[in-house]
Design a protein around this motif. Sequence first.
Motif, PDB file in Angstrom:
ATOM      1  N   ILE A 165     -10.084  57.482 -47.461  1.00  0.00           N
ATOM      2  CA  ILE A 165      -8.719  57.447 -47.986  1.00  0.00           C
ATOM      3  C   ILE A 165      -8.747  56.832 -49.374  1.00  0.00           C
ATOM      4  CG2 ILE A 165      -6.376  56.597 -47.594  1.00  0.00           C
ATOM      5  CD1 ILE A 165      -7.119  56.382 -44.610  1.00  0.00           C
ATOM      6  N   SER A 166      -8.157  57.532 -50.348  1.00  0.00           N
ATOM      7  CA  SER A 166      -8.134  57.039 -51.728  1.00  0.00           C
ATOM      8  C   SER A 166      -6.747  57.268 -52.303  1.00  0.00           C
ATOM      9  CB  SER A 166      -9.192  57.741 -52.582  1.00  0.00           C
ATOM     10  OG  SER A 166      -9.132  57.286 -53.925  1.00  0.00           O
ATOM     11  N   VAL A 167      -5.944  56.204 -52.321  1.00  0.00           N
ATOM     12  CA  VAL A 167      -4.597  56.292 -52.885  1.00  0.00           C
ATOM     13  C   VAL A 167      -4.648  56.110 -54.394  1.00  0.00           C
ATOM     14  CG1 VAL A 167      -2.273  55.312 -52.821  1.00  0.00           C
ATOM     15  CG2 VAL A 167      -3.635  55.435 -50.724  1.00  0.00           C
ATOM     16  N   ILE A 168      -5.506  55.205 -54.864  1.00  0.00           N
ATOM     17  CA  ILE A 168      -5.675  54.931 -56.287  1.00  0.00           C
ATOM     18  C   ILE A 168      -7.102  55.298 -56.668  1.00  0.00           C
ATOM     19  CG2 ILE A 168      -5.547  53.163 -58.085  1.00  0.00           C
ATOM     20  CD1 ILE A 168      -3.645  51.619 -56.315  1.00  0.00           C
ATOM     21  N   ASN A 169      -7.280  55.858 -57.825  1.00  0.00           N
ATOM     22  CA  ASN A 169      -8.600  56.276 -58.276  1.00  0.00           C
ATOM     23  C   ASN A 169      -9.553  55.080 -58.343  1.00  0.00           C
ATOM     24  OD1 ASN A 169     -10.659  57.882 -59.290  1.00  0.00           O
ATOM     25  ND2 ASN A 169     -10.041  57.529 -61.422  1.00  0.00           N
ATOM     26  N   GLY A 170     -10.706  55.213 -57.694  1.00  0.00           N
ATOM     27  CA  GLY A 170     -11.708  54.157 -57.708  1.00  0.00           C
ATOM     28  C   GLY A 170     -11.639  53.234 -56.516  1.00  0.00           C
ATOM     29  N   ILE A 171     -10.639  53.355 -55.658  1.00  0.00           N
ATOM     30  CA  ILE A 171     -10.495  52.525 -54.462  1.00  0.00           C
ATOM     31  C   ILE A 171     -10.556  53.436 -53.250  1.00  0.00           C
ATOM     32  CG2 ILE A 171      -9.012  50.924 -53.209  1.00  0.00           C
ATOM     33  CD1 ILE A 171      -7.870  50.002 -55.831  1.00  0.00           C
ATOM     34  N   PHE A 172     -11.518  53.176 -52.352  1.00  0.00           N
ATOM     35  CA  PHE A 172     -11.738  54.038 -51.196  1.00  0.00           C
ATOM     36  C   PHE A 172     -11.757  53.189 -49.929  1.00  0.00           C
ATOM     37  CE2 PHE A 172     -13.876  55.841 -54.884  1.00  0.00           C
ATOM     38  CZ  PHE A 172     -13.383  57.130 -54.904  1.00  0.00           C
ATOM     39  N   LEU A 173     -11.092  53.695 -48.903  1.00  0.00           N
ATOM     40  CA  LEU A 173     -11.037  53.028 -47.607  1.00  0.00           C
ATOM     41  C   LEU A 173     -11.633  53.952 -46.561  1.00  0.00           C
ATOM     42  CD1 LEU A 173     -10.075  50.616 -45.901  1.00  0.00           C
ATOM     43  CD2 LEU A 173      -7.893  51.809 -45.606  1.00  0.00           C
ATOM     44  N   SER A 174     -12.653  53.448 -45.848  1.00  0.00           N
ATOM     45  CA  SER A 174     -13.316  54.231 -44.810  1.00  0.00           C
ATOM     46  C   SER A 174     -13.805  53.275 -43.732  1.00  0.00           C
ATOM     47  CB  SER A 174     -14.491  55.030 -45.391  1.00  0.00           C
ATOM     48  OG  SER A 174     -15.527  54.153 -45.810  1.00  0.00           O
ATOM     49  N   ASN A 175     -14.515  53.855 -42.738  1.00  0.00           N
ATOM     50  CA  ASN A 175     -15.051  53.002 -41.683  1.00  0.00           C
ATOM     51  C   ASN A 175     -16.245  52.181 -42.144  1.00  0.00           C
ATOM     52  OD1 ASN A 175     -17.024  54.966 -41.886  1.00  0.00           O
ATOM     53  ND2 ASN A 175     -16.612  55.874 -39.874  1.00  0.00           N
ATOM     54  N   ARG A 176     -16.674  52.352 -43.377  1.00  0.00           N
ATOM     55  CA  ARG A 176     -17.720  51.510 -43.960  1.00  0.00           C
ATOM     56  C   ARG A 176     -17.129  50.328 -44.734  1.00  0.00           C
ATOM     57  NH1 ARG A 176     -22.660  54.279 -44.390  1.00  0.00           N
ATOM     58  NH2 ARG A 176     -22.787  55.708 -42.615  1.00  0.00           N
TER      59      ARG A 176
END
Length: 401
Positions: A165-176
């Motif tokens: 999931i990436s709402v803002i460029n450069g910020i990613f949310l995942s199970n890692r």
Amino acid sequence: MAVAPRKPPLQFFLRLRRALGGRAGWGALALQALFVAVLAWIGYEIVANAKANLEAQNVASGLGFMSNTAGFGVSQTLIPYSETDSYTRVFLVGLVNTLVVATVGIFFATIIGFMVALGRLSPNWLISRISGGYVELVRNLPLLFQILFWYLAVLRTLPSPKQSISVINGIFLSNRGLVVPKPVGQEGLIAFAVAVVVAIVGCMLLRSHSRRKLFRSGRALVVWPYALGLLLGLPAAAMVIFGTPFTFEMPTLQGFNFSGGARLIPEFVALAVALSTYTAAFIAEVVRAGILSVHKGQMEAGAALGLSRRSTLRLIVVPQAMRVILPPLTNQYLNLTKNSSLAVAIGYPELFSVFAGTTLSQTGQAIEILAITMGVYLLISLVTSGIMSVYSRRVARSGGA
């Protein structure tokens, strides 16, 4: 007839009997001496038995193992670490991770706890019931269950890095975990940091001056424009004079994971969220009890002066309640720090996990490692209690927060 003065040694023994034996006299003193002797004998037997067991297992006592190579990795390190480092480095890594998660937990638990406490005391029926339901629900669920809930039921169900999931460029949310751009220091970093510190100190001085003026003259001094100018102007001036303080290293997806950037592992997030929300429920009750200990006439007096409910709480009620709040609040901070050891259930590499867990299983130095771990937790508790005691004395002298 003159009475001969008692000799100093006799006076010493009489004082000792009164201090230790009380009214029971020498009999109570003898019982206490016997109790101390029994404790000393038990301690000697424990030490002798441990020494014999270590010799039977060919385990050398002492701290020499701390310089040996650890040979295992750690998932999150805030200081440089590799598998070729020593167990001393492992200890430092675990200690830093423990302090970080405890600090983050205390910060957010305090904010959430105060907000929930004020919500429970709110005249709004819905906010009061929601806050009360939060307290009753969270306080009556085991902390280990909440840690596992946030880790297994929330964070581990997130998508993989490729579908992150990436709402803002450069910020990613995942199970890692949460991956964000990593700041890299440049030449102007030191000057920028000094400017920020000076701006914060200036804002604190302005706030203190405003409060003194309010209590002395009854007139509030508007300081927020000056504070905003300090917070924005000084760092901006430092950037113009000394150059850019830092640049950002952007994360990129390579294979099945991200490369570059900074990453918050799911174990840290789950532990921090669970500790914060769990302890906040107890802090909310502590704060609520402290506010209720202040006579309701204080709220009425604030309203009579034309102050809003928020201003009355902030300037009148909460400062008086802090004297009641601080002692149990300190206990909650200590409990949060010690509860961080439950991170071993989800694999977060804090002190208990990597030092009293992995290091102990590899070296077998149970006595030394457990003694060091106990000493560290004791030291953390004493330092926390000391800081809160100093603040409590300051509040008691000033009559408020």
